[in-house]
Motif scaffolding. Structure first.
Motif, PDB file in Angstrom:
ATOM      1  N   PRO A  29      -8.477   1.911   0.914  1.00  0.00           N
ATOM      2  CA  PRO A  29      -8.765   0.431   0.919  1.00  0.00           C
ATOM      3  C   PRO A  29      -7.693  -0.368   0.404  1.00  0.00           C
ATOM      4  CG  PRO A  29     -10.960   1.666   0.335  1.00  0.00           C
ATOM      5  CD  PRO A  29      -9.786   2.641   0.411  1.00  0.00           C
ATOM      6  N   GLY A  30      -7.678  -1.499   0.670  1.00  0.00           N
ATOM      7  CA  GLY A  30      -6.176  -2.331   0.264  1.00  0.00           C
ATOM      8  C   GLY A  30      -6.117  -2.206  -1.310  1.00  0.00           C
ATOM      9  N   ARG A  92       5.104  -5.749  -0.948  1.00  0.00           N
ATOM     10  CA  ARG A  92       4.551  -4.607  -1.317  1.00  0.00           C
ATOM     11  C   ARG A  92       4.370  -3.541  -0.501  1.00  0.00           C
ATOM     12  NH1 ARG A  92      -1.036  -6.715  -2.572  1.00  0.00           N
ATOM     13  NH2 ARG A  92      -1.050  -4.684  -3.527  1.00  0.00           N
ATOM     14  N   HIS A  93       4.301  -3.863   0.966  1.00  0.00           N
ATOM     15  CA  HIS A  93       4.190  -2.980   1.939  1.00  0.00           C
ATOM     16  C   HIS A  93       5.184  -2.336   2.932  1.00  0.00           C
ATOM     17  CE1 HIS A  93       0.022  -4.622   0.572  1.00  0.00           C
ATOM     18  NE2 HIS A  93       0.131  -3.232   0.237  1.00  0.00           N
ATOM     19  N   ARG A 108       5.528   0.251   7.654  1.00  0.00           N
ATOM     20  CA  ARG A 108       4.431  -0.830   7.153  1.00  0.00           C
ATOM     21  C   ARG A 108       3.316  -0.254   6.784  1.00  0.00           C
ATOM     22  NH1 ARG A 108       4.633  -5.584   4.900  1.00  0.00           N
ATOM     23  NH2 ARG A 108       5.810  -6.478   6.486  1.00  0.00           N
ATOM     24  N   LEU A 109       2.856  -0.443   5.535  1.00  0.00           N
ATOM     25  CA  LEU A 109       1.740   0.363   4.752  1.00  0.00           C
ATOM     26  C   LEU A 109       0.531  -0.498   4.618  1.00  0.00           C
ATOM     27  CD1 LEU A 109       3.559   1.402   1.597  1.00  0.00           C
ATOM     28  CD2 LEU A 109       2.767   2.806   3.476  1.00  0.00           C
ATOM     29  N   ALA A 110       0.624  -1.936   4.860  1.00  0.00           N
ATOM     30  CA  ALA A 110      -0.568  -2.635   5.058  1.00  0.00           C
ATOM     31  C   ALA A 110      -0.016  -3.987   5.537  1.00  0.00           C
ATOM     32  CB  ALA A 110      -1.358  -2.551   3.673  1.00  0.00           C
ATOM     33  N   PRO A 111      -0.801  -4.725   6.388  1.00  0.00           N
ATOM     34  CA  PRO A 111      -2.330  -4.590   6.640  1.00  0.00           C
ATOM     35  C   PRO A 111      -2.218  -3.712   7.789  1.00  0.00           C
ATOM     36  CG  PRO A 111      -1.661  -6.613   7.518  1.00  0.00           C
ATOM     37  CD  PRO A 111      -0.497  -6.061   6.855  1.00  0.00           C
ATOM     38  N   GLY A 112      -3.807  -3.039   7.842  1.00  0.00           N
ATOM     39  CA  GLY A 112      -3.887  -2.046   9.067  1.00  0.00           C
ATOM     40  C   GLY A 112      -3.538  -0.616   8.394  1.00  0.00           C
ATOM     41  N   PRO A 113      -3.713   0.371   9.053  1.00  0.00           N
ATOM     42  CA  PRO A 113      -3.282   1.882   8.842  1.00  0.00           C
ATOM     43  C   PRO A 113      -1.987   1.865   8.576  1.00  0.00           C
ATOM     44  CG  PRO A 113      -4.877   1.581  10.561  1.00  0.00           C
ATOM     45  CD  PRO A 113      -4.406   0.300  10.563  1.00  0.00           C
ATOM     46  N   PRO A 114      -1.347   2.535   7.703  1.00  0.00           N
ATOM     47  CA  PRO A 114       0.015   2.685   7.678  1.00  0.00           C
ATOM     48  C   PRO A 114       0.822   3.409   8.971  1.00  0.00           C
ATOM     49  CG  PRO A 114      -1.045   3.768   5.614  1.00  0.00           C
ATOM     50  CD  PRO A 114      -2.191   3.198   6.600  1.00  0.00           C
TER      51      PRO A 114
END
Length: 396
Positions: A29-30, A92-93, A108-114
């Motif tokens: 989770p985030g 951050r992601h 991209r690590l977020a939003p959504g699955p990496p």
């Protein structure tokens, strides 16, 4: 004039148990946003700044760098070493990594699955180094194929290809922090060159020669001093004109005679208790060194004074290290390094003994590079087997 450096204050490390690798391929989770350090470069924290200390809470340095486990594992470069991993500035992601398979991945690590957003292809040899521009709209890469390339990470386009004038393998690169139109590149033929990325041409007067192959480059926070490390164990400094890219040789220090300098990181200060400019150096064999940057009497050239030396396992690989970005919020400060024992090591620069704060276990090969995101909620590490692990900090 070259100066020899031979002092050594190595500590006996404490072996701390880390976290073994999870095989989870998805994200947790985030990760909540932590406090960010919004001080302008060069501003030094003081012991009276209790507000910044409160932002870190009452946890110890060891508690601050406890990790909850693996956030995600990227393995798109399996079987080819990943010599560098780096988060985008103030993001951050958004993460990138380069590989000796000749490609660069933007993830991209977020939003959504990496996910891997795109793979940048075009180099004819392994990619030894890369750097994000300050606005994150350009990536520059240095390759063993003897070319510097500029990329648009948003769509993966190669914007420009700049061949080395000597046809030498390119081993490292860095943006001029005050002028991202200029990039510095280091070559296997001992040369440091400043390149105008708009024209693809070398800056007039923007070249210097080192005693050995140029393995590492970094600028100080003001962007006026360029540090360069080579495979003869020396660290050289150049004064850099941020407008024109002209380089003026300032000093050379033999840090590890007969060894190699594989990583350099500069900060305006090391910790609340050490407000001097600092340089972090991976020196092969087996040392991580923290220097205080001083002004030499008479010449005014930047010089180095050893503050701390930490033992590492470093014999063959081009290991990298970094400062923890939010060290101003804590009593004490941490540095992080890769190691050939397949671990990530955290050291407290303020401890006179038992300097190890944490050790992360989980890689299947030598850990080559480490990088925090801007708020320290995530740490990325890459290894010689091609795996990138993103770790989630427990107190983020």
């Amino acid at each position: 004039m070259a100066m020899s450096f031979s002092q050594d204050f190595e500590e006996d490390p404490r072996v701390a148990r880390g976290h073994r690798r999870s095989l989870s391929r998805g994200s947790h989770p985030g990760v909540p946003r932590g406090a960010t350090d919004e001080r302008p470069p060069g501003v030094v924290p003081t012991p009276l700044a209790e507000a910044s200390r409160a932002m870190a809470g009452d946890t110890t340095l060891s508690e601050n760098y406890a990790f909850a486990g693996v956030y995600h594992v990227f393995d798109q470069h399996t079987d080819s070493a990943v010599p560098k991993v780096q988060f985008a500035h103030d993001d951050r992601h958004l993460l990138a990594c380069c590989s000796l398979d000749g490609t660069i991945s933007v993830c991209r690590l977020a939003p959504g699955p990496p996910a891997v957003l795109r793979v940048l292809r075009g180099h004819g040899g392994g990619v030894a180094d890369f750097a994000w521009s300050l606005s994150n709209d350009v990536l520059v890469s240095a390759s063993l194929d003897g070319t510097l390339r500029l990329w648009a990470p948003a769509d993966g386009r190669c914007i420009r290809r700049v061949p080395d004038p000597d046809g030498a393998a390119l081993l490292c690169c860095a943006f001029q922090p005050l002028n991202n139109n200029l990039t510095v590149v280091g070559s296997a033929r001992h040369m440091v060159r400043v390149v105008n990325i708009s024209t693809g041409k070398a800056a007039r007067g923007g070249a210097g020669r080192l005693p050995g192959r140029v393995l590492a480059l970094c600028f100080d926070s003001p962007g006026r001093v360029l540090w360069a490390g080579d495979d003869r164990g020396s660290v050289s400094s150049f004064l850099c004109d941020p407008g024109t890219g002209r380089l003026t040789k300032a000093s050379r220090v033999v840090v590890q005679a007969g060894g190699s300098i594989t990583s350099l990181s500069a900060r305006a200060w090391a910790s609340r208790e050490a407000p001097d400019p600092s340089l972090l150096v991976n020196a092969c064999p087996d040392r991580l060194l923290l220097f205080r940057v001083v002004e030499e009497e008479g010449s005014g050239a930047p010089g180095l004074r050893l503050r701390r030396s930490f033992p590492t396992r470093h014999r063959e690989q081009p290991l990298r290290s970094c400062f923890c970005p939010l060290m101003s919020f804590r009593q004490g400060a941490c540095v992080v390094t890769g190691s050939e024992d397949a671990c990530v090591h955290f050291f407290d620069v303020g401890r006179a003994a038992r300097a190890t704060v944490n050790t992360l276990q989980g890689h299947g090969g030598a850990v080559l590079a480490v990088a925090f995101n801007c708020d320290e909620s995530l740490l990325a590490s890459s290894d010689a087997a091609g795996t990138v692990i993103v770790w989630r900090r427990q107190h983020a």
